[in-house]
Enzyme design. Structure first.
Site, PDB file in Angstrom:
ATOM      1  N   SER A  12      53.528  77.176  43.707  1.00 42.02           N
ATOM      2  CA  SER A  12      52.775  77.869  44.748  1.00 42.02           C
ATOM      3  C   SER A  12      51.262  77.782  44.502  1.00 42.02           C
ATOM      4  O   SER A  12      50.481  78.090  45.391  1.00 42.02           O
ATOM      5  CB  SER A  12      53.165  79.338  44.743  1.00 42.02           C
ATOM      6  OG  SER A  12      52.771  79.910  43.499  1.00 42.02           O
ATOM      7  N   TYR A  43      53.416  83.181  46.342  1.00 38.85           N
ATOM      8  CA  TYR A  43      54.657  83.108  47.099  1.00 38.85           C
ATOM      9  C   TYR A  43      55.564  84.295  46.758  1.00 38.85           C
ATOM     10  O   TYR A  43      56.380  84.713  47.569  1.00 38.85           O
ATOM     11  CB  TYR A  43      55.444  81.842  46.725  1.00 38.85           C
ATOM     12  CG  TYR A  43      54.997  80.538  47.364  1.00 38.85           C
ATOM     13  CD1 TYR A  43      53.772  80.410  48.013  1.00 38.85           C
ATOM     14  CD2 TYR A  43      55.832  79.420  47.296  1.00 38.85           C
ATOM     15  CE1 TYR A  43      53.392  79.196  48.568  1.00 38.85           C
ATOM     16  CE2 TYR A  43      55.460  78.210  47.858  1.00 38.85           C
ATOM     17  CZ  TYR A  43      54.239  78.096  48.487  1.00 38.85           C
ATOM     18  OH  TYR A  43      53.880  76.892  49.031  1.00 38.85           O
ATOM     19  N   GLY A  44      55.456  84.768  45.518  1.00 36.69           N
ATOM     20  CA  GLY A  44      56.447  85.689  44.949  1.00 36.69           C
ATOM     21  C   GLY A  44      56.607  87.026  45.639  1.00 36.69           C
ATOM     22  O   GLY A  44      57.583  87.733  45.416  1.00 36.69           O
ATOM     23  N   CYS A  74      58.198  76.176  39.505  1.00 37.69           N
ATOM     24  CA  CYS A  74      58.003  77.520  40.040  1.00 37.69           C
ATOM     25  C   CYS A  74      59.355  78.224  39.943  1.00 37.69           C
ATOM     26  O   CYS A  74      60.355  77.736  40.493  1.00 37.69           O
ATOM     27  CB  CYS A  74      57.565  77.419  41.498  1.00 37.69           C
ATOM     28  SG  CYS A  74      57.556  78.992  42.386  1.00 37.69           S
ATOM     29  N   ASN A  75      59.386  79.335  39.242  1.00 35.89           N
ATOM     30  CA  ASN A  75      60.647  80.078  39.086  1.00 35.89           C
ATOM     31  C   ASN A  75      61.121  80.637  40.416  1.00 35.89           C
ATOM     32  O   ASN A  75      62.320  80.709  40.680  1.00 35.89           O
ATOM     33  CB  ASN A  75      60.454  81.241  38.109  1.00 35.89           C
ATOM     34  CG  ASN A  75      60.282  80.773  36.682  1.00 35.89           C
ATOM     35  OD1 ASN A  75      61.235  80.687  35.932  1.00 35.89           O
ATOM     36  ND2 ASN A  75      59.055  80.421  36.313  1.00 35.89           N
ATOM     37  N   THR A  76      60.166  81.058  41.246  1.00 33.16           N
ATOM     38  CA  THR A  76      60.514  81.690  42.515  1.00 33.16           C
ATOM     39  C   THR A  76      61.252  80.699  43.417  1.00 33.16           C
ATOM     40  O   THR A  76      62.328  80.996  43.950  1.00 33.16           O
ATOM     41  CB  THR A  76      59.230  82.209  43.204  1.00 33.16           C
ATOM     42  OG1 THR A  76      58.511  83.008  42.257  1.00 33.16           O
ATOM     43  CG2 THR A  76      59.537  83.030  44.423  1.00 33.16           C
ATOM     44  N   GLU A 152      45.233  83.194  39.453  1.00 34.84           N
ATOM     45  CA  GLU A 152      44.708  82.224  40.433  1.00 34.84           C
ATOM     46  C   GLU A 152      43.193  82.404  40.601  1.00 34.84           C
ATOM     47  O   GLU A 152      42.485  81.477  40.925  1.00 34.84           O
ATOM     48  CB  GLU A 152      45.397  82.417  41.797  1.00 34.84           C
ATOM     49  CG  GLU A 152      46.807  81.871  41.863  1.00 34.84           C
ATOM     50  CD  GLU A 152      46.862  80.334  41.973  1.00 34.84           C
ATOM     51  OE1 GLU A 152      45.882  79.712  42.415  1.00 34.84           O
ATOM     52  OE2 GLU A 152      47.907  79.776  41.600  1.00 34.84           O
ATOM     53  N   CYS A 184      57.660  83.185  35.072  1.00 36.48           N
ATOM     54  CA  CYS A 184      56.767  82.668  36.122  1.00 36.48           C
ATOM     55  C   CYS A 184      55.850  81.678  35.425  1.00 36.48           C
ATOM     56  O   CYS A 184      55.311  81.981  34.358  1.00 36.48           O
ATOM     57  CB  CYS A 184      55.970  83.809  36.754  1.00 36.48           C
ATOM     58  SG  CYS A 184      54.606  83.255  37.813  1.00 36.48           S
ATOM     59  N   THR A 185      55.691  80.505  36.027  1.00 34.12           N
ATOM     60  CA  THR A 185      54.932  79.446  35.340  1.00 34.12           C
ATOM     61  C   THR A 185      53.433  79.747  35.234  1.00 34.12           C
ATOM     62  O   THR A 185      52.713  79.052  34.528  1.00 34.12           O
ATOM     63  CB  THR A 185      55.154  78.095  36.048  1.00 34.12           C
ATOM     64  OG1 THR A 185      54.873  78.258  37.450  1.00 34.12           O
ATOM     65  CG2 THR A 185      56.580  77.607  35.865  1.00 34.12           C
ATOM     66  N   HIS A 186      52.962  80.761  35.936  1.00 37.88           N
ATOM     67  CA  HIS A 186      51.555  81.160  35.783  1.00 37.88           C
ATOM     68  C   HIS A 186      51.300  81.886  34.454  1.00 37.88           C
ATOM     69  O   HIS A 186      50.180  81.876  33.947  1.00 37.88           O
ATOM     70  CB  HIS A 186      51.148  82.118  36.907  1.00 37.88           C
ATOM     71  CG  HIS A 186      50.824  81.466  38.215  1.00 37.88           C
ATOM     72  ND1 HIS A 186      51.778  80.921  39.027  1.00 37.88           N
ATOM     73  CD2 HIS A 186      49.635  81.288  38.854  1.00 37.88           C
ATOM     74  CE1 HIS A 186      51.198  80.441  40.133  1.00 37.88           C
ATOM     75  NE2 HIS A 186      49.894  80.658  40.038  1.00 37.88           N
TER      76      HIS A 186
HETATM   77  N1  DGL Z   1      54.412  80.266  39.543  1.00 33.10           N
HETATM   78  C1  DGL Z   1      55.416  80.767  40.373  1.00 33.10           C
HETATM   79  C2  DGL Z   1      56.686  81.119  39.629  1.00 33.10           C
HETATM   80  O1  DGL Z   1      56.955  80.561  38.597  1.00 33.10           O
HETATM   81  C3  DGL Z   1      55.168  81.784  41.439  1.00 33.10           C
HETATM   82  C4  DGL Z   1      53.912  82.440  41.646  1.00 33.10           C
HETATM   83  C5  DGL Z   1      53.732  83.088  42.999  1.00 33.10           C
HETATM   84  O2  DGL Z   1      54.063  84.257  43.191  1.00 33.10           O
HETATM   85  O3  DGL Z   1      53.232  82.397  43.868  1.00 33.10           O
HETATM   86  O4  DGL Z   1      57.444  81.926  40.080  1.00 33.10           O
END
Ligand code: DGL
Length: 269
Positions: A12, A43-44, A74-76, A152, A184-186
């Protein structure tokens, strides 16, 4: 399928760069095309149907790039859309590893924390993976909606991120977990703040390495690894390349990397 076709990687926003870093390490011979939807992140906290439709738009972009594999960094999107998407595209897909095996291995008391977006937590993807190993394991699931917008926004240190992480992690620590999955990859962008907050007794699990390894194993099994010696990396974003460059430079050397603005509207399903 052309074995020297690129691998697509997407998220995302800038979070998936934590997976790109591992892919570059494990498969330096591969061309990588990354797409981060920085214009529409996060996105989450969005409804599942919207997240899934954004995912298909990104996969249409990768169809046009003729990738041989797409890594859902992205996990989501992995939790909500991966299984269905696997049957719909002319290339293979790999999602983010849940980290359940790793966490279960290092946890002594089988009390495991999961930090993730609201959508990932609601999907129960991580809890299911842990309970598949051990139904009696205690899973503390914590949605962390403040983290992605801060990361972000380049706020990877300082008071705002410290306060948010303390708010999410101190109750988990109190509950006695001894391992926490970064779901979450962030979040690896702020792993030093996480470590400072929870101390050395709780193991932090970042499944980025396992995700890259799974991508490599799949290509190996398909006989699709590139036979070049060095691949090229192209990082595409839907807005603000300067911010993306800054965040990418926290993860790896960006000297040889190309950056590009991509308008996803041109790639409808
Ligand atoms: N990096 C994303 C993940 O691993 C999602 C981040 C988002 O909420 O956009 O879920």
């Amino acid at each position: 399928m052309n074995r020297n076709a690129p691998i697509g990687v997407f998220d995302s926003g800038i979070g998936g760069l934590t997976v790109v870093k591992e892919l570059m390490k494990f498969m330096p011979q591969e061309d990588l095309i990354y797409f981060g939807d920085t214009a529409r992140t996060p996105y989450g906290s969005r409804p599942p149907a919207e997240i899934i439709s954004f995912m298909h738009q990104i996969l249409s972009f990768f169809t046009a790039q003729e990738v041989k594999l797409a890594v859902v960094a992205c996990n989501t999107m992995t939790a909500l859309g991966l299984e269905m998407a696997k049957t719909q595209y002319p290339f293979s897909l790999v999602g983010v590893n849940t980290g359940a095996d790793l966490a279960y291995e290092v946890s002594k008391n089988k009390k495991i924390g999961v930090m993730a977006t609201q959508a990932t937590i609601t999907s129960e993807n991580h809890a299911r993976a842990i309970h598949k190993k051990d139904l009696d394991a205690f899973v503390y699931q914590q949605p962390c909606p403040k983290l992605v917008p801060l990361i972000e926004n380049k706020q990877v240190e300082g008071q705002d991120i410290e306060l948010a992480i303390a708010e999410y992690l101190l109750p988990m620590k109190q509950a006695g977990i001894d391992a926490v999955i970064l779901g979450c990859t962030h979040y690896p962008f702020v792993s030093s703040v996480i470590e400072k907050t929870i101390g050395n007794d709780i193991r932090i699990i970042d499944p980025a390495r396992e995700t890259a390894m799974e991508a490599k194993q799949l290509l190996e099994a398909q006989g699709q690894l590139s036979n070049r010696t060095q691949g090229k990396v192209r990082l595409c974003f839907s807005t603000d390349l300067e911010r993306a460059k800054k965040m990418a430079s926290f993860m790896f050397d960006i000297k040889e990397v190309e950056f590009e603005l991509v308008n996803l509207e041109e790639f409808t399903q």
